[in-house]
Motif scaffolding. Structure first.
Motif, PDB file in Angstrom:
ATOM      1  N   ASN A  26      13.859   2.726   0.734  1.00  0.00           N
ATOM      2  CA  ASN A  26      13.140   1.806  -0.144  1.00  0.00           C
ATOM      3  C   ASN A  26      14.086   0.829  -0.826  1.00  0.00           C
ATOM      4  O   ASN A  26      13.782  -0.363  -0.931  1.00  0.00           O
ATOM      5  CB  ASN A  26      12.337   2.575  -1.198  1.00  0.00           C
ATOM      6  CG  ASN A  26      11.007   3.007  -0.661  1.00  0.00           C
ATOM      7  OD1 ASN A  26      10.177   2.193  -0.337  1.00  0.00           O
ATOM      8  ND2 ASN A  26      10.826   4.309  -0.550  1.00  0.00           N
ATOM      9  N   SER A  29      15.200  -1.691   1.962  1.00  0.00           N
ATOM     10  CA  SER A  29      14.172  -2.578   2.515  1.00  0.00           C
ATOM     11  C   SER A  29      13.504  -3.442   1.449  1.00  0.00           C
ATOM     12  O   SER A  29      13.195  -4.606   1.708  1.00  0.00           O
ATOM     13  CB  SER A  29      13.114  -1.772   3.267  1.00  0.00           C
ATOM     14  OG  SER A  29      12.430  -0.912   2.389  1.00  0.00           O
ATOM     15  N   LEU A  30      13.284  -2.895   0.275  1.00  0.00           N
ATOM     16  CA  LEU A  30      12.614  -3.669  -0.766  1.00  0.00           C
ATOM     17  C   LEU A  30      13.602  -4.435  -1.640  1.00  0.00           C
ATOM     18  O   LEU A  30      13.238  -5.410  -2.282  1.00  0.00           O
ATOM     19  CB  LEU A  30      11.743  -2.757  -1.634  1.00  0.00           C
ATOM     20  CG  LEU A  30      10.666  -1.992  -0.875  1.00  0.00           C
ATOM     21  CD1 LEU A  30       9.904  -1.083  -1.812  1.00  0.00           C
ATOM     22  CD2 LEU A  30       9.724  -2.933  -0.159  1.00  0.00           C
ATOM     23  N   GLN A  33      16.268  -9.409  -0.448  1.00  0.00           N
ATOM     24  CA  GLN A  33      15.392 -10.548  -0.656  1.00  0.00           C
ATOM     25  C   GLN A  33      15.735 -11.675   0.315  1.00  0.00           C
ATOM     26  O   GLN A  33      16.869 -11.802   0.767  1.00  0.00           O
ATOM     27  CB  GLN A  33      15.545 -11.074  -2.089  1.00  0.00           C
ATOM     28  CG  GLN A  33      15.154 -10.072  -3.153  1.00  0.00           C
ATOM     29  CD  GLN A  33      13.662  -9.913  -3.258  1.00  0.00           C
ATOM     30  OE1 GLN A  33      12.930 -10.885  -3.253  1.00  0.00           O
ATOM     31  NE2 GLN A  33      13.201  -8.676  -3.346  1.00  0.00           N
ATOM     32  N   GLY A  53      11.102 -13.565  -1.708  1.00  0.00           N
ATOM     33  CA  GLY A  53      10.340 -12.330  -1.636  1.00  0.00           C
ATOM     34  C   GLY A  53      11.100 -11.304  -0.821  1.00  0.00           C
ATOM     35  O   GLY A  53      12.223 -11.557  -0.373  1.00  0.00           O
ATOM     36  N   PRO A  54      10.508 -10.140  -0.619  1.00  0.00           N
ATOM     37  CA  PRO A  54      11.170  -9.108   0.166  1.00  0.00           C
ATOM     38  C   PRO A  54      11.425  -9.599   1.598  1.00  0.00           C
ATOM     39  O   PRO A  54      10.615 -10.338   2.159  1.00  0.00           O
ATOM     40  CB  PRO A  54      10.193  -7.943   0.171  1.00  0.00           C
ATOM     41  CG  PRO A  54       9.138  -8.261  -0.806  1.00  0.00           C
ATOM     42  CD  PRO A  54       9.203  -9.712  -1.103  1.00  0.00           C
ATOM     43  N   ILE A  56      11.195  -8.024   4.276  1.00  0.00           N
ATOM     44  CA  ILE A  56      10.215  -7.492   5.224  1.00  0.00           C
ATOM     45  C   ILE A  56       8.826  -8.071   4.988  1.00  0.00           C
ATOM     46  O   ILE A  56       7.879  -7.692   5.664  1.00  0.00           O
ATOM     47  CB  ILE A  56      10.173  -5.951   5.184  1.00  0.00           C
ATOM     48  CG1 ILE A  56       9.796  -5.453   3.796  1.00  0.00           C
ATOM     49  CG2 ILE A  56      11.470  -5.367   5.650  1.00  0.00           C
ATOM     50  CD1 ILE A  56       9.585  -3.958   3.716  1.00  0.00           C
ATOM     51  N   ILE A  58       5.588  -9.404   2.198  1.00  0.00           N
ATOM     52  CA  ILE A  58       4.742  -8.734   1.206  1.00  0.00           C
ATOM     53  C   ILE A  58       3.959  -7.587   1.848  1.00  0.00           C
ATOM     54  O   ILE A  58       3.887  -6.483   1.302  1.00  0.00           O
ATOM     55  CB  ILE A  58       3.779  -9.747   0.545  1.00  0.00           C
ATOM     56  CG1 ILE A  58       4.575 -10.835  -0.199  1.00  0.00           C
ATOM     57  CG2 ILE A  58       2.813  -9.049  -0.397  1.00  0.00           C
ATOM     58  CD1 ILE A  58       5.413 -10.317  -1.334  1.00  0.00           C
ATOM     59  N   ALA A  61       6.285  -4.758   2.556  1.00  0.00           N
ATOM     60  CA  ALA A  61       6.668  -4.070   1.321  1.00  0.00           C
ATOM     61  C   ALA A  61       5.581  -3.099   0.877  1.00  0.00           C
ATOM     62  O   ALA A  61       5.869  -1.975   0.460  1.00  0.00           O
ATOM     63  CB  ALA A  61       6.963  -5.094   0.227  1.00  0.00           C
ATOM     64  N   TRP A  62       4.324  -3.538   0.968  1.00  0.00           N
ATOM     65  CA  TRP A  62       3.220  -2.643   0.612  1.00  0.00           C
ATOM     66  C   TRP A  62       3.158  -1.452   1.563  1.00  0.00           C
ATOM     67  O   TRP A  62       2.953  -0.312   1.141  1.00  0.00           O
ATOM     68  CB  TRP A  62       1.889  -3.401   0.640  1.00  0.00           C
ATOM     69  CG  TRP A  62       1.604  -4.097  -0.649  1.00  0.00           C
ATOM     70  CD1 TRP A  62       1.788  -5.420  -0.923  1.00  0.00           C
ATOM     71  CD2 TRP A  62       1.102  -3.502  -1.838  1.00  0.00           C
ATOM     72  NE1 TRP A  62       1.438  -5.681  -2.214  1.00  0.00           N
ATOM     73  CE2 TRP A  62       1.000  -4.519  -2.801  1.00  0.00           C
ATOM     74  CE3 TRP A  62       0.733  -2.215  -2.188  1.00  0.00           C
ATOM     75  CZ2 TRP A  62       0.547  -4.272  -4.098  1.00  0.00           C
ATOM     76  CZ3 TRP A  62       0.277  -1.983  -3.481  1.00  0.00           C
ATOM     77  CH2 TRP A  62       0.185  -2.996  -4.415  1.00  0.00           C
ATOM     78  N   VAL A  64       5.609  -0.086   3.381  1.00  0.00           N
ATOM     79  CA  VAL A  64       6.735   0.817   3.117  1.00  0.00           C
ATOM     80  C   VAL A  64       6.508   1.580   1.821  1.00  0.00           C
ATOM     81  O   VAL A  64       6.754   2.788   1.738  1.00  0.00           O
ATOM     82  CB  VAL A  64       8.067   0.028   3.083  1.00  0.00           C
ATOM     83  CG1 VAL A  64       9.188   0.859   2.499  1.00  0.00           C
ATOM     84  CG2 VAL A  64       8.432  -0.447   4.468  1.00  0.00           C
ATOM     85  N   GLY A  65       6.011   0.903   0.812  1.00  0.00           N
ATOM     86  CA  GLY A  65       5.754   1.561  -0.472  1.00  0.00           C
ATOM     87  C   GLY A  65       4.716   2.665  -0.383  1.00  0.00           C
ATOM     88  O   GLY A  65       4.903   3.766  -0.907  1.00  0.00           O
TER      89      GLY A  65
END
Length: 86
Positions: A26, A29-30, A33, A53-54, A56, A58, A61-62, A64-65
């Motif tokens: 995390n 990857s997050l 930027q 932004g990230p 990877i 938006i 990111a969601w 992966v989260g």
């Protein structure tokens, strides 16, 4: 009679290591930027725009989260069961 000493590491370290791995993934990857800027000529009347932004994206990111949340919850569950089994 005593129990022989096992050379195998306790199960709790396996789950702690898995949690640490997910946290590291995390962070990498997050935490990475990317950005872009669009610069217009001064005489055109348009404004320059920058966005970031990230790396990877938006949606990535969601994803992966959410996957990480479920993975860590499962690893904590398994860690609790391995500690309770003793």
């Amino acid at each position: 009679m005593t129990n022989p000493v096992s050379r195998r590491s306790p199960a709790k370290w396996r789950w702690i290591g898995a949690i640490a791995f997910v946290v590291l993934v995390n962070l990498l990857s997050l935490g990475t930027q990317s950005g872009q800027c669009i610069d217009y000529a001064a005489g055109s009347g348009a404004e320059s725009i920058c966005s970031s932004g990230p790396a990877i994206g938006i949606a990535g990111a969601w994803a992966v989260g959410i996957l990480s949340l479920f993975a860590v919850a499962y690893f904590i569950y398994k860690l609790g069961r391995s500690l309770h089994a003793r």
